[in-house]
Design an enzyme around this catalytic site. Structure first.
Site, PDB file in Angstrom:
ATOM      1  N   ILE A  82       1.016  -0.985  -0.492  1.00  0.00           N
ATOM      2  CA  ILE A  82      -0.098   0.170  -0.583  1.00  0.00           C
ATOM      3  C   ILE A  82       0.988   1.418  -0.054  1.00  0.00           C
ATOM      4  O   ILE A  82       1.556   1.293   0.549  1.00  0.00           O
ATOM      5  CB  ILE A  82      -1.309   0.222   1.125  1.00  0.00           C
ATOM      6  CG1 ILE A  82      -2.270   1.269   1.220  1.00  0.00           C
ATOM      7  CG2 ILE A  82       0.034  -0.274   2.525  1.00  0.00           C
ATOM      8  CD1 ILE A  82      -3.135   0.717   2.452  1.00  0.00           C
ATOM      9  N   SER A  83       0.231   2.286  -0.971  1.00  0.00           N
ATOM     10  CA  SER A  83       1.150   2.881  -1.178  1.00  0.00           C
ATOM     11  C   SER A  83       1.762   3.997   0.218  1.00  0.00           C
ATOM     12  O   SER A  83       0.881   4.291   1.166  1.00  0.00           O
ATOM     13  CB  SER A  83       0.838   4.869  -2.040  1.00  0.00           C
ATOM     14  OG  SER A  83       1.197   3.849  -2.946  1.00  0.00           O
ATOM     15  N   GLN A  84       2.679   5.131   0.170  1.00  0.00           N
ATOM     16  CA  GLN A  84       2.710   5.873   1.951  1.00  0.00           C
ATOM     17  C   GLN A  84       1.668   6.559   1.373  1.00  0.00           C
ATOM     18  O   GLN A  84       1.365   7.188   0.401  1.00  0.00           O
ATOM     19  CB  GLN A  84       4.012   6.103   1.827  1.00  0.00           C
ATOM     20  CG  GLN A  84       4.233   7.500   1.336  1.00  0.00           C
ATOM     21  CD  GLN A  84       5.434   8.072   1.596  1.00  0.00           C
ATOM     22  OE1 GLN A  84       6.872   7.995   0.503  1.00  0.00           O
ATOM     23  NE2 GLN A  84       6.131   8.537   2.194  1.00  0.00           N
ATOM     24  N   PRO A  85       1.141   6.808   2.751  1.00  0.00           N
ATOM     25  CA  PRO A  85      -0.384   7.659   2.691  1.00  0.00           C
ATOM     26  C   PRO A  85       0.249   9.375   2.251  1.00  0.00           C
ATOM     27  O   PRO A  85      -0.724   9.774   2.160  1.00  0.00           O
ATOM     28  CB  PRO A  85      -0.049   8.382   4.239  1.00  0.00           C
ATOM     29  CG  PRO A  85       0.515   6.808   4.582  1.00  0.00           C
ATOM     30  CD  PRO A  85       1.332   5.944   4.214  1.00  0.00           C
TER      31      PRO A  85
END
Lengths: 810, 168
Positions: free
Chosen positions: B17-20
């Site tokens: 999951i990509s960094q926020p």
């Protein structure tokens, strides 16, 4: 009598194990982490020196038992360490984010150091026990290592890697048995161990040693997709290939495909090399129209400037560039590919699927290293092409930073350009990186190469375009004609590609379809062609100075100056701009240096207490300098010569196998001769008049190394047209005298220690081990910054200094 | 809690999951408006789809790895997202039944942007593609289709890293 055959076999198995681990980790993880883990694991050599130095008396009383136990432990742990390391939830890509990963990394070091520690204990203890025969022990150690390096490269061609691992494990147990042969009381044990060694390969459970690919490698990712399956695997030291077929969801590989394209891409098979780099074999049923999509990739541009060219494809892989040439009705296509298995897959195994492209009348396939092929080919081409030889993800993360490449150096460009016809074009396509790095470095390389060939107006001979994800550089011998420039503009306009440079470009044309914050590529190209070139390269935030054969690190872009800025932007994406290969190298060096200091210093107190003789105390500092210097210098020379011979032998694998084997075997022979040298030059009556054998041996090393620095380039150029067998023979003959001399200083020094301060022998062995580890890392770092010539010069100075310091001891 | 670490996180099956920060940037680049429809190729954990739904968009999301698609579907249902439609399968050909889309997010386009997705983007629509290593996204590519159907891309670095020639 020292257990010489056991040492020979153990040494062979250990060097082979090191090379095998490199391959195994390269397949399951990535290059630079395997480099880091194995470099640190080799510190097992240094640790064994400390261990023996601290427990010498106890160990020596039980020499055979300790030797055999350590050898058996090597055999078992060679397999077990690897199997356990595969099961650690280590993900190198998360090391920067997750502290647990750093803990796993430390566990990996410890685990993999055990087999090296065991072998080093066997050899170090033998040196300690048979100090007066250290020349013979060292000879068998080096001969074994030489044989091991050759054996493993050959074995990896014919055997699965897991089987190679089992064999090396068996050799360890087998050699423990050999240590008891000739010892009356241990005959039964010897028999048991030998039998155990021979039987052990069938005893390891199959599943235990199975390779477990990182789930983040391209092949693992692909296999997650429904319907994907591996239909063929081929393995050799040149790379492990996995052919993947997709039953439900087709592969559609078309790098940089124009956003204006609306074509179907024919079915493809994917071939992954070492679990990552992907090339595809495209189904071709003799319908040229099915290949129309290829004409909408930036790499198709040169075909719009040339009519039915003679083409040379470097790195043919699955054949996309050959198909592109075929689509444009090239008159002839020479396809060069390094890996014969790759050719075999396209030309035979999947020939029907591929439409027999490698057997088309205009196509000739050559199994060769690209640079070597171009240098020795008499043919002249209209088009030489190199496209996307590295994988996208690894390229994006800077994972190639430590990889030497002689394909993208100034000298390589000169060679390519010399093989072009006057109107010919060299074209190189690469993945687009932002901020720009490799494409600007290529541009700078082209400018330098053109200048060196006497074309002093490079700005008329270069063109450069980019899609949203790839860039293509065109370099010509003759200036681009107005018709060609019109073709470049029209080609790019129709496909929505951006013009980054062509002779006469204006800034308005440079940033139209794939907008950047600034027209970076255009600005970079202009600066590299203008008077501000040197300043631009110096001030640019990444290292974009051209790579050379002496510093063949094309993929190294990191500059220390920008590290604080990148770190300050850690959470907001700065971390992605760090070239990890180089950072990992630095961390490895720091860790190895720290561990070495600890390992060298720990036994010091105990040694000082025991070594009470004045002669022994006098030798303390000199021992450190001498054995540390030798450890550094030996590997400096070995690594630099592997690089030098890579170009001559036209193949990195031949170079590693031939150079490593020749160095170790002839150094082993030299070690054996050091005994005679002692008798000739070190007679008591000659002391004070004749130079010591150490000085003579080092004098020989320095003279030959200096001579080679000057003559090798000319010699290699002169011998280039010779057949490969002649080149291999010449390489061995050239290495022989140098390696022969390099084999002498270590046993001569050990002998002297065993006479005057026997307690220091294992310590010296450990110091030498630590230095060898540091040396490999340090040589790479020196070569990146200063070139391999400087690495050799450092080795010469180190040898000289060590010899002077040690010989001047009373 | 992990979101506050602002780093990419593994979600199994070799996916992340990509960094926020990247999720926020991608969302911002789409210029989301309530009631618009958006196609997401690569559901992953469903986090990005949830963010878009929270902004009032109708989300159509596809995931090629079946177990991931199923777990995301379950997760999003449990959390009560009624405006998200999930489907497992190949995203290359888009989602013809619901096309055209105001915006599209593609999380796995390494070598080329699928032409069918470009075709399913409305004139004036926006597509965002994160490019680079999955643990270290290097840049974002914004694809815009103008009212005449002409396609333009814009490359954005998540990091403020200018000028390139620092000392000049």
């Amino acid at each position: 009598m020292p257990p010489l055959m056991a040492i020979l076999l153990l040494s062979a198995a250990t060097l082979a194990y090191e090379i095998l681990l490199m391959r195994l980790f390269l397949i399951t993880q990535w290059h630079h982490f395997s480099y880091m883990v194995i470099s640190l694991a080799l510190l097992g050599y240094g640790a064994s020196g400390t261990f023996i130095a601290l427990t010498r008396e106890w160990l020596l009383k039980r020499f055979r038992a300790v030797f055999a136990s350590a050898a058996v432990l090597f055999g078992i742990m060679a397999a077990v360490s690897y199997a356990v390391s595969q099961r650690l939830p280590f993900n190198p890509l998360e090391v920067v984010w997750d502290p647990y990963q750093q803990l796993y990394l430390f566990c990996l070091y410890l685990l993999l150091a055990i087999p090296f520690f065991c072998t080093a204990t066997c050899i170090g203890l033998t040196f300690s026990r048979f100090g007066e025969r250290s020349d013979v022990v060292y000879r068998y150690d080096l001969l074994g290592a030489g044989i091991g390096s050759f054996f493993i490269v050959a074995a990896m061609f014919v055997l699965p890697l897991a089987v190679c691992l089992k064999i090396l494990s068996a050799i360890g147990i087998f050699s423990a048995g050999l240590a008891f042969i000739g010892q009356g009381s241990g005959r039964k044990l010897a028999f048991l161990l030998i039998a155990g060694g021979l039987l052990s390969p069938v005893l390891w459970p199959q599943a235990m040693l199975q390779l477990r690919l990182s789930p983040y490698k391209g092949l693992s990712q692909t296999l997650q997709i429904p319907g994907m399956r591996i239909i063929k695997e081929r393995s050799s030291p040149l790379g492990s290939l996995a052919v993947v077929e997709s039953r439900r969801i087709p592969f559609r590989y078309a790098p940089g495909l124009s956003l204006q394209a609306n074509f179907d891409i024919p079915p493809q098979l994917a071939i992954f090399q070492d679990g990552d780099s992907k090339t595809t074999v495209t189904r071709y049923e003799k319908d040229r129209a099915s290949l129309a999509y290829l004409d909408f990739q930036p790499s198709a541009l040169p075909y719009h400037l040339l009519h039915r060219p003679h083409v040379l494809v470097l790195g043919a892989g699955g054949g996309s560039d050959v198909l592109l040439g075929h689509y444009h009705r090239a008159r002839s296509i020479d396809a060069v590919e390094l890996n014969p298995h790759m050719i075999d897959l396209v030309q035979r195994t999947y020939a029907d699927f591929a439409g027999h492209i490698y057997d088309l009348p205009e196509v000739r396939v050559h199994v060769a290293e690209a640079r070597g092929f171009v240098a020795s080919s008499p043919k002249r081409y209209h088009l030489i092409t190199l496209s996307l030889l590295d994988s996208f993800t690894a390229s994006a993360a800077g994972l190639y930073a430590l990889t030497e490449s002689t394909l993208y150096t100034v000298e390589a460009f000169e060679t390519y350009l010399k093989r072009l016809r006057p109107e010919g074009i060299l074209t190189i396509t690469r993945w687009l990186k932002l901020p720009p790095r490799d494409s600007l470095k290529l541009f700078a390389t082209a400018v330098t190469a053109l200048n060196r060939l006497g074309f002093h107006d490079p700005k008329t001979r270069i063109a450069f375009i980019r899609s949203w994800n790839t860039s293509t550089l065109l370099v010509k011998r003759n200036p681009f004609l107005p018709t060609e420039i019109r073709a470049i503009k029209s080609f790019s306009d129709v496909r929505g590609f951006d013009l980054a440079y062509y002779p006469g470009i204006t800034s308005e044309e440079a940033n139209r379809y794939n907008e950047l914050q600034r027209p970076y590529f255009y600005e970079g190209a202009k600066a590299l062609l203008g008077p501000e070139r040197k300043d631009f390269i110096r001030n640019y935030k990444f290292h974009i100075a051209p790579a050379t054969d002496d510093r063949p690190y094309f993929f190294h872009f990191f500059k220390w100056e920008i590290l604080p800025e990148l770190l300050s932007l850690w959470g907001s994406g700065g971390v992605s701009l760090i070239e990890w290969g180089y950072v990992v190298l630095t961390i490895t060096l720091a860790q190895a240096a720290l561990a070495s200091i600890v390992l060298i210093l720990v036994p010091l107190k105990a040694l000082l207490k025991h070594e009470s003789t004045p002669a022994g105390q006098h030798l303390f500092v000199r021992t450190v300098i001498y054995f540390f210097g030798l450890g550094l210098a030996f590997l400096f020379i070995e690594m630099a010569f592997i690089q030098r011979f890579t170009l001559f032998l036209s193949h990195p694998l031949y170079s590693v196998a031939v150079v490593l084997c020749a160095f170790l075997v002839f150094a082993g022979l030299g070690s054996g001769y050091s005994e005679k040298a002692t008798k000739i030059w070190w007679l008591p009556s000659n002391v004070g008049r004749a130079p010591s054998p150490i000085v003579l041996a080092v004098g020989g090393i320095i003279s030959i190394a200096c001579l080679y620095l000057f003559i090798l380039p000319y010699l290699f150029e002169w011998l280039r047209p010779q057949p490969q067998t002649v080149k291999v023979l010449v390489s061995v003959l050239l290495i022989a005298p140098l390696a022969f001399c390099m084999g002498m200083p270590f046993p001569l020094g050990l002998k002297r220690l065993s006479r005057h301060a026997p307690g220091l022998v294992p310590w010296a062995w450990g110091i030498n081990g630590c230095a060898s580890v540091l040396s490999a890392v340090l040589a790479t770092m020196l070569a990146i910054h200063f070139g391999f010539t400087v690495v050799i010069v450092h080795a010469i100075v180190l040898y000289g200094f060590a010899a002077i310091v040690f010989s001047s001891a009373k | 809690m992990l979101a506050y670490e602002n780093r990419p996180l593994p979600i199994g099956y070799g996916q992340t999951i990509s960094q926020p920060l990247i999720v926020a940037l991608m969302t911002d680049l789409l210029e989301p408006k309530s009631g618009q429809n958006v196609l997401e190729i690569g559901t992953g954990s469903g986090y990005q789809a949830a963010v878009l739904a929270e902004l009032g968009m109708r989300v159509y999301t596809m995931e090629i790895i079946e177990p991931l698609a199923q777990s995301a579907k379950k997760r999003l249902e449990t959390l009560g997202y009624r405006t998200i439609t999930t489907r497992s399968g190949d995203g290359y050909n888009g989602w013809k039944e619901e096309a055209p889309f105001d915006s599209i997010i593609v999380t796995a386009a390494e070598d080329h942007i699928p032409p069918p997705l470009l075709a399913q983007l409305k004139p004036g629509g926006r597509m965002v593609i994160p490019v680079g290593h999955r643990f270290m996204t290097q840049r974002l590519v914004l694809v815009r289709k103008d009212t005449k159907g002409r396609i333009i891309t814009r490359h954005l670095l998540p990091v403020r890293f200018v000028p390139l020639t620092g000392r000049r």
